[in-house]
Design a protein around this motif. Structure first.
Motif, mmCIF file in Angstrom:
data_model
loop_
_atom_site.group_PDB
_atom_site.id
_atom_site.type_symbol
_atom_site.label_atom_id
_atom_site.label_comp_id
_atom_site.label_asym_id
_atom_site.label_seq_id
_atom_site.Cartn_x
_atom_site.Cartn_y
_atom_site.Cartn_z
ATOM 1 N N GLN A 1 0.811 -1.208 0.000
ATOM 2 C CA GLN A 1 0.000 0.000 0.000
ATOM 3 C C GLN A 1 0.847 1.262 0.000
ATOM 4 O O GLN A 1 0.372 2.333 -0.396
ATOM 5 C CB GLN A 1 -0.933 -0.013 1.215
ATOM 6 N N SER A 2 2.102 1.128 0.424
ATOM 7 C CA SER A 2 3.035 2.266 0.429
ATOM 8 C C SER A 2 3.839 2.349 -0.862
ATOM 9 O O SER A 2 4.744 3.189 -0.977
ATOM 10 C CB SER A 2 3.992 2.163 1.623
ATOM 11 N N GLY A 3 3.552 1.454 -1.794
ATOM 12 C CA GLY A 3 4.253 1.467 -3.076
ATOM 13 C C GLY A 3 5.564 0.700 -3.073
ATOM 14 O O GLY A 3 6.354 0.814 -4.020
ATOM 15 N N LEU A 4 5.804 -0.107 -2.012
ATOM 16 C CA LEU A 4 7.024 -0.898 -1.933
ATOM 17 C C LEU A 4 6.761 -2.323 -2.406
ATOM 18 O O LEU A 4 5.724 -2.905 -2.082
ATOM 19 C CB LEU A 4 7.546 -0.932 -0.490
ATOM 20 N N ARG A 5 7.693 -2.857 -3.160
ATOM 21 C CA ARG A 5 7.553 -4.231 -3.642
ATOM 22 C C ARG A 5 8.336 -5.180 -2.737
ATOM 23 O O ARG A 5 9.447 -4.881 -2.318
ATOM 24 C CB ARG A 5 8.065 -4.339 -5.076
ATOM 25 N N CYS A 6 7.727 -6.304 -2.495
ATOM 26 C CA CYS A 6 8.358 -7.327 -1.661
ATOM 27 C C CYS A 6 8.641 -8.552 -2.537
ATOM 28 O O CYS A 6 7.720 -9.081 -3.163
ATOM 29 C CB CYS A 6 7.413 -7.685 -0.527
ATOM 30 N N PRO A 7 9.891 -8.961 -2.673
ATOM 31 C CA PRO A 7 11.083 -8.590 -1.896
ATOM 32 C C PRO A 7 12.002 -7.585 -2.584
ATOM 33 O O PRO A 7 13.099 -7.352 -2.080
ATOM 34 C CB PRO A 7 11.793 -9.928 -1.766
ATOM 35 N N ASP A 8 11.595 -7.020 -3.724
ATOM 36 C CA ASP A 8 12.512 -6.148 -4.467
ATOM 37 C C ASP A 8 12.972 -4.955 -3.632
ATOM 38 O O ASP A 8 14.152 -4.578 -3.665
ATOM 39 C CB ASP A 8 11.838 -5.654 -5.748
ATOM 40 N N VAL B 1 -0.551 -16.882 0.281
ATOM 41 C CA VAL B 1 -0.503 -15.490 -0.143
ATOM 42 C C VAL B 1 0.605 -15.320 -1.185
ATOM 43 O O VAL B 1 1.421 -16.207 -1.406
ATOM 44 C CB VAL B 1 -0.245 -14.567 1.060
ATOM 45 N N ARG B 2 0.609 -14.152 -1.818
ATOM 46 C CA ARG B 2 1.669 -13.824 -2.762
ATOM 47 C C ARG B 2 2.236 -12.464 -2.405
ATOM 48 O O ARG B 2 1.490 -11.513 -2.276
ATOM 49 C CB ARG B 2 1.137 -13.818 -4.202
ATOM 50 N N PRO B 3 3.555 -12.361 -2.199
ATOM 51 C CA PRO B 3 4.516 -13.469 -2.284
ATOM 52 C C PRO B 3 4.367 -14.434 -1.115
ATOM 53 O O PRO B 3 3.928 -14.033 -0.037
ATOM 54 C CB PRO B 3 5.867 -12.743 -2.229
ATOM 55 N N THR B 4 4.741 -15.690 -1.371
ATOM 56 C CA THR B 4 4.751 -16.645 -0.268
ATOM 57 C C THR B 4 5.753 -16.174 0.784
ATOM 58 O O THR B 4 6.752 -15.530 0.476
ATOM 59 C CB THR B 4 5.127 -18.042 -0.755
ATOM 60 N N SER C 1 9.187 -14.002 -0.152
ATOM 61 C CA SER C 1 9.171 -12.679 0.478
ATOM 62 C C SER C 1 10.559 -12.166 0.834
ATOM 63 O O SER C 1 10.688 -11.071 1.368
ATOM 64 C CB SER C 1 8.294 -12.700 1.740
ATOM 65 N N THR C 2 11.590 -12.944 0.537
ATOM 66 C CA THR C 2 12.962 -12.505 0.807
ATOM 67 C C THR C 2 13.794 -12.574 -0.457
ATOM 68 O O THR C 2 13.619 -13.456 -1.301
ATOM 69 C CB THR C 2 13.635 -13.380 1.882
#
Length: 327
Positions: free
Chosen positions: A241-248, A264-267, A311-312
């Motif tokens: 929601q803050s515009g951050l991509r996980c895990p990038d 969920v995605r990402p796992t 997620s990492t």
């Protein structure tokens, strides 16, 4: 329903011989024992729990007191305990502490009234449960002086931190949601131990205020280590929601390996408690106490494992550049 009298009549032996063969008491030859047990199996004979209780003074039932059965971490553990108990000839009766100390005490009383042979206790945070008049195995943290079995929460925290370090992250947020929880404190302290001298880190407890992940990322934070999968999932959601991509942009690791972590995605990368081993040791400890074993298992601590998922990832290069240029 088949009975010992029917088995005795069909085999031409006394009821006492059948009883001794099935219970391992008295002097009965190996051949007769094999003959009786084979015929009992063919007939589908099941010993009467009530009759066995009268003879042995035991119900064959263990009580399990949980602090709150609605918490998603407990069902898998309860199943592991039931499997181990069944292998040793016990059933499990579950009592819910309902999240309160009074509820926990009442759960113990109700189990005693139902004649359980022993109690497996997972204490509510900050409580010291009453000692029941039957053997008890307490599953707690290693610093609890009455623990029988404990998960190694501190070691699990170290695993999470070591994984992030290996991925190149050098600015990390350690996130908990209950600063009074001994379990969460152990996990956070384990993370801090592994990060000390290796990376910058800060500890935050959410309380009523969730951290601003965008602001933290802007200052160089590239990884968040949390004390639970539920909290980690919230981090992933808030980051998106803050515009951050996980895990990038932000790597996240949880704790407990809940089923939801792969839905969920990402796992979700997570620290995995060995619930099967915890259950095995807890049942073995309690069974030995019930039997008054002269050489019972010692209290023990069970290590955790790391499961890396989507997620990492490696620390972003921009974060490395930011740290090099910041004052």
């Amino acid at each position: 329903m088949p009975s010992q009298k029917q088995i005795a009549r069909e085999l031409g032996v006394s009821v006492a011989t059948v009883s001794n063969a099935l219970t391992g008491k008295g002097r009965v030859s190996r051949d007769v024992v094999d003959l009786v047990t084979a015929r009992a199996a063919q007939l589908g004979y099941t010993p009467s729990a009530a009759g066995r209780a009268l003879k042995t003074g035991r119900s064959g039932i263990l009580g399990l007191v949980m602090p709150d059965i609605t918490h998603p971490v407990f069902p898998d553990f309860a199943q592991g305990l039931e499997i181990e108990a069944d292998a040793r000839g016990y059933g499990i009766l579950i009592a819910n502490g309902r999240g309160t100390e009074a509820g926990q005490d009442n759960a113990i009383k109700q189990l005693i009234k139902r004649g359980v042979d022993g109690i497996i206790m997972i204490p509510r945070r900050g409580t010291r449960p009453q000692v029941p008049p039957v053997p008890m195995a307490t599953i707690s943290i290693a610093s609890d002086p009455r623990f029988a079995v404990a998960a190694n929460h501190r070691q699990g925290g170290r695993l999470a931190a070591q994984a992030i370090l290996q991925l190149g992250h050098r600015s990390v947020l350690l996130l908990g949601d209950d600063s009074q929880s001994p379990v969460q404190i152990d996990r956070i302290e384990g993370m801090a131990e592994a990060l000390e001298g290796q990376a910058e880190f800060q500890v935050q407890w959410t309380g009523d205020c969730f951290p601003d992940l965008a602001d933290l990322h802007a200052t160089g934070v590239t990884a968040v280590l949390t004390v639970s999968d539920l909290l980690a999932l919230r981090v992933v959601t808030e980051a998106s929601q803050s515009g951050l991509r996980c895990p990038d942009d932000l790597s996240v690791i949880g704790f407990d390996n809940l089923p939801l972590s792969t839905a969920v995605r990402p796992t979700l990368s997570t620290i995995v408690p060995d619930t099967a081993e915890l259950a095995k040791r807890a049942i073995a400890y309690l069974d030995a106490a019930i039997r008054d074993d002269q050489d019972p298992p010692a209290p023990s601590v069970v290590d955790m494992t790391l499961r890396l998922r989507d997620s990492t990832g490696p620390a972003p290069q921009t974060a490395t550049q930011h740290r090099r240029t910041s004052p």
